[in-house]
Write a protein that holds these residues in place. Structure first.
Motif, PDB file in Angstrom:
ATOM      1  N   ARG A   1       0.828  -1.202   0.000  1.00  0.00           N
ATOM      2  CA  ARG A   1       0.000   0.000   0.000  1.00  0.00           C
ATOM      3  C   ARG A   1       0.864   1.254   0.000  1.00  0.00           C
ATOM      4  N   SER A   2       1.960   1.221   0.755  1.00  0.00           N
ATOM      5  CA  SER A   2       2.887   2.350   0.741  1.00  0.00           C
ATOM      6  C   SER A   2       3.518   2.514  -0.634  1.00  0.00           C
ATOM      7  N   LEU A   3       3.820   1.393  -1.290  1.00  0.00           N
ATOM      8  CA  LEU A   3       4.391   1.452  -2.633  1.00  0.00           C
ATOM      9  C   LEU A   3       3.407   2.070  -3.616  1.00  0.00           C
ATOM     10  N   ALA A   4       2.138   1.669  -3.519  1.00  0.00           N
ATOM     11  CA  ALA A   4       1.126   2.251  -4.396  1.00  0.00           C
ATOM     12  C   ALA A   4       0.993   3.750  -4.159  1.00  0.00           C
ATOM     13  N   ALA A   5       1.035   4.166  -2.899  1.00  0.00           N
ATOM     14  CA  ALA A   5       0.949   5.593  -2.606  1.00  0.00           C
ATOM     15  C   ALA A   5       2.169   6.340  -3.125  1.00  0.00           C
ATOM     16  N   GLU A   6       3.325   5.713  -3.070  1.00  0.00           N
ATOM     17  CA  GLU A   6       4.547   6.359  -3.563  1.00  0.00           C
ATOM     18  C   GLU A   6       4.482   6.599  -5.061  1.00  0.00           C
ATOM     19  N   PHE A   7       3.910   5.660  -5.802  1.00  0.00           N
ATOM     20  CA  PHE A   7       3.851   5.810  -7.257  1.00  0.00           C
ATOM     21  C   PHE A   7       2.644   6.626  -7.714  1.00  0.00           C
ATOM     22  N   THR A   8       1.735   6.920  -6.814  1.00  0.00           N
ATOM     23  CA  THR A   8       0.585   7.739  -7.185  1.00  0.00           C
ATOM     24  C   THR A   8       1.030   9.193  -7.278  1.00  0.00           C
ATOM     25  N   THR A   9       1.114   9.673  -8.488  1.00  0.00           N
ATOM     26  CA  THR A   9       1.540  11.051  -8.737  1.00  0.00           C
ATOM     27  C   THR A   9       0.425  11.765  -9.477  1.00  0.00           C
TER      28      THR A   9
ATOM     29  N   THR B   1      -2.352   7.120 -11.167  1.00  0.00           N
ATOM     30  CA  THR B   1      -3.084   6.735  -9.963  1.00  0.00           C
ATOM     31  C   THR B   1      -3.013   5.223  -9.817  1.00  0.00           C
ATOM     32  N   VAL B   2      -2.474   4.768  -8.704  1.00  0.00           N
ATOM     33  CA  VAL B   2      -2.322   3.334  -8.444  1.00  0.00           C
ATOM     34  C   VAL B   2      -3.329   2.943  -7.367  1.00  0.00           C
ATOM     35  N   ARG B   3      -4.187   1.980  -7.693  1.00  0.00           N
ATOM     36  CA  ARG B   3      -5.203   1.522  -6.743  1.00  0.00           C
ATOM     37  C   ARG B   3      -4.812   0.155  -6.205  1.00  0.00           C
ATOM     38  N   PRO B   4      -4.454   0.070  -4.911  1.00  0.00           N
ATOM     39  CA  PRO B   4      -4.101  -1.234  -4.343  1.00  0.00           C
ATOM     40  C   PRO B   4      -5.350  -1.984  -3.875  1.00  0.00           C
ATOM     41  N   GLU B   5      -5.322  -3.282  -3.990  1.00  0.00           N
ATOM     42  CA  GLU B   5      -6.407  -4.134  -3.490  1.00  0.00           C
ATOM     43  C   GLU B   5      -5.783  -5.405  -2.914  1.00  0.00           C
ATOM     44  N   VAL B   6      -5.834  -5.533  -1.621  1.00  0.00           N
ATOM     45  CA  VAL B   6      -5.291  -6.692  -0.922  1.00  0.00           C
ATOM     46  C   VAL B   6      -6.441  -7.412  -0.247  1.00  0.00           C
ATOM     47  N   ARG B   7      -6.697  -8.624  -0.666  1.00  0.00           N
ATOM     48  CA  ARG B   7      -7.805  -9.391  -0.108  1.00  0.00           C
ATOM     49  C   ARG B   7      -7.387 -10.065   1.196  1.00  0.00           C
ATOM     50  N   PRO B   8      -8.309 -10.237   2.105  1.00  0.00           N
ATOM     51  CA  PRO B   8      -7.971 -10.873   3.387  1.00  0.00           C
ATOM     52  C   PRO B   8      -7.737 -12.367   3.216  1.00  0.00           C
ATOM     53  N   GLY B   9      -7.196 -12.954   4.257  1.00  0.00           N
ATOM     54  CA  GLY B   9      -6.971 -14.390   4.249  1.00  0.00           C
ATOM     55  C   GLY B   9      -5.662 -14.821   3.639  1.00  0.00           C
ATOM     56  N   LEU B  10      -4.684 -13.926   3.585  1.00  0.00           N
ATOM     57  CA  LEU B  10      -3.388 -14.294   3.016  1.00  0.00           C
ATOM     58  C   LEU B  10      -2.684 -15.291   3.939  1.00  0.00           C
TER      59      LEU B  10
ATOM     60  N   ARG C   1      -3.672   5.103 -15.043  1.00  0.00           N
ATOM     61  CA  ARG C   1      -4.256   4.282 -13.986  1.00  0.00           C
ATOM     62  C   ARG C   1      -3.563   2.929 -13.937  1.00  0.00           C
ATOM     63  N   ALA C   2      -3.397   2.442 -12.732  1.00  0.00           N
ATOM     64  CA  ALA C   2      -2.798   1.124 -12.540  1.00  0.00           C
ATOM     65  C   ALA C   2      -3.456   0.476 -11.327  1.00  0.00           C
ATOM     66  N   GLU C   3      -3.399  -0.836 -11.295  1.00  0.00           N
ATOM     67  CA  GLU C   3      -3.964  -1.597 -10.191  1.00  0.00           C
ATOM     68  C   GLU C   3      -2.921  -2.567  -9.654  1.00  0.00           C
ATOM     69  N   LEU C   4      -2.928  -2.750  -8.349  1.00  0.00           N
ATOM     70  CA  LEU C   4      -2.032  -3.681  -7.681  1.00  0.00           C
ATOM     71  C   LEU C   4      -2.898  -4.612  -6.827  1.00  0.00           C
ATOM     72  N   HIS C   5      -2.973  -5.856  -7.219  1.00  0.00           N
ATOM     73  CA  HIS C   5      -3.816  -6.834  -6.534  1.00  0.00           C
ATOM     74  C   HIS C   5      -2.946  -7.897  -5.865  1.00  0.00           C
ATOM     75  N   LEU C   6      -3.348  -8.293  -4.676  1.00  0.00           N
ATOM     76  CA  LEU C   6      -2.730  -9.418  -3.977  1.00  0.00           C
ATOM     77  C   LEU C   6      -3.859 -10.212  -3.336  1.00  0.00           C
ATOM     78  N   ARG C   7      -3.944 -11.490  -3.674  1.00  0.00           N
ATOM     79  CA  ARG C   7      -5.041 -12.302  -3.155  1.00  0.00           C
ATOM     80  C   ARG C   7      -4.532 -13.704  -2.854  1.00  0.00           C
ATOM     81  N   PRO C   8      -5.185 -14.381  -1.913  1.00  0.00           N
ATOM     82  CA  PRO C   8      -4.803 -15.773  -1.636  1.00  0.00           C
ATOM     83  C   PRO C   8      -5.342 -16.708  -2.707  1.00  0.00           C
ATOM     84  N   VAL C   9      -4.607 -17.777  -2.977  1.00  0.00           N
ATOM     85  CA  VAL C   9      -5.055 -18.839  -3.876  1.00  0.00           C
ATOM     86  C   VAL C   9      -4.934 -20.157  -3.118  1.00  0.00           C
ATOM     87  N   ALA C  10      -5.211 -21.247  -3.820  1.00  0.00           N
ATOM     88  CA  ALA C  10      -5.316 -22.545  -3.153  1.00  0.00           C
ATOM     89  C   ALA C  10      -4.052 -22.898  -2.377  1.00  0.00           C
TER      90      ALA C  10
END
Length: 322
Positions: free
Chosen positions: A195-203, A207-216, A246-255
């Motif tokens: 999230r800090s990285l996304a904020a750093e690159f948001t100029t 615009t960088v939108r981070p999305e981190v899903r729970p359950g990692l 615009r850019a997106e940064l996603h992190l989500r759990p998988v199997a």
């Protein structure tokens, strides 16, 4: 049957047939009659055809091996030549596959050592920038403040400009130090670091939108560092080369791990574009943790970078940004 015995048996058969014809009642007139010439031609054509078929079938695995050797890429591990053919050819293919296993292991080990040394050097440089250069510039700022307090009115403007330039340089050094060694990753963990990285690159232009899903799941330090560095490099490429807003940064759990996806709405890589040093570096980092790495155009345009810590291949990354 080995290739040697196949070719030997065929040649022996031809010699035995020729000897039988010479010792048998078959004769060849002088001059050769048309019927005799026809029989000789048919026999010779048959032997040549059978010989060609045997050689074609016996040497086909070597052709497949040659193509596999041409297409081999240590950055795309796992591809192996199919073991088939005569004994000698099959043994050669097995030896080649074993050599690939050894080369991939050695490359992964050497890359791990190199990247580990690189991270240590990043840490050292970041510490020196923060502790040495940063403190020096802070002392310079204090000196300039004292000079500004005693400077005549005509020079205060220039001293103020020097203060602002020094302060901007100090901020830039701190920013470089943070990028060299992400302290937030060590102190607050991967989610806060991304999230800090996304904020750093948001100029103003991106615009960088981070999305981190729970359950990692719980991740090792090496895995977290690889995920962070891949996201950092992907966003750096977006900011420098894609022309995206615009850019997106996603992190989500998988199997059996996690999946990272960075995508933008920029120009995207062309159909003939190769992989530069940045992409190759991300791919090598992914190999260190046994992750699957993908790079290419997104489904809705732009560029998509994917990293999955599972052995299964990623689905085509992308999709149009909202």
């Amino acid at each position: 049957m080995s290739l040697f015995w196949r070719i030997f048996a065929l040649n022996a058969l031809g010699l035995v047939v020729a000897a039988a014809l010479l010792l048998g009642p078959v004769t060849v007139s002088t001059p050769v009659l048309p019927a005799e010439a026809f029989v000789i031609a048919v026999g010779l054509a048959s032997l040549l055809t059978v010989n060609a078929v045997v050689l074609r079938v016996g040497l086909a695995p070597l052709g497949r091996l040659a193509r596999a050797m041409t297409d081999a890429d240590l950055l795309h591990p796992g591809a192996r030549a199919v073991v088939s053919g005569p004994v000698e050819t099959a043994e050669l293919i097995r030896t080649y596959n074993a050599m690939l296993d050894r080369l991939e292991t050695e490359r992964a080990t050497s890359a791990a050592r190199a990247l580990s040394a690189q991270e240590r050097e990043r840490h050292r440089i970041a510490r020196e920038l923060h502790d040495e250069v940063g403190q020096t510039l802070t002392a310079v700022l204090l000196q300039l403040k004292r000079v500004a307090d005693r400077a005549p009115d005509g020079l205060r403007g220039e001293v103020g400009q020097a203060q602002e330039a020094t302060r901007a340089g100090l901020d830039e050094i701190r920013r470089i130090a943070r990028r060299l060694r992400p302290g937030v990753l060590d102190e607050l963990g991967l989610v806060s670091a991304l999230r800090s990285l996304a904020a750093e690159f948001t100029t103003h232009g991106l615009t960088v939108r981070p999305e981190v899903r729970p359950g990692l799941p719980a991740l090792t330090e090496e895995t977290e560092l690889v995920l962070y560095r891949v996201a950092q490099e992907a966003l750096t490429n977006t900011a420098r080369h894609s022309g995206a807003d615009r850019a997106e940064l996603h992190l989500r759990p998988v199997a059996d791990g996690v999946e990272l996806l960075v995508r933008d709405n920029g120009r995207g890589p062309g159909p003939t574009a190769g992989e530069g040093a940045g992409v190759l570096g991300m791919r090598e980092r992914a190999l260190l943790i046994g992750a699957t790495f993908t790079f290419g155009p997104g489904l809705g345009g732009g560029t998509a970078v994917g990293l999955r810590t599972a052995s299964a291949a990623l689905p085509p990354p992308g999709g149009e940004l909202p």
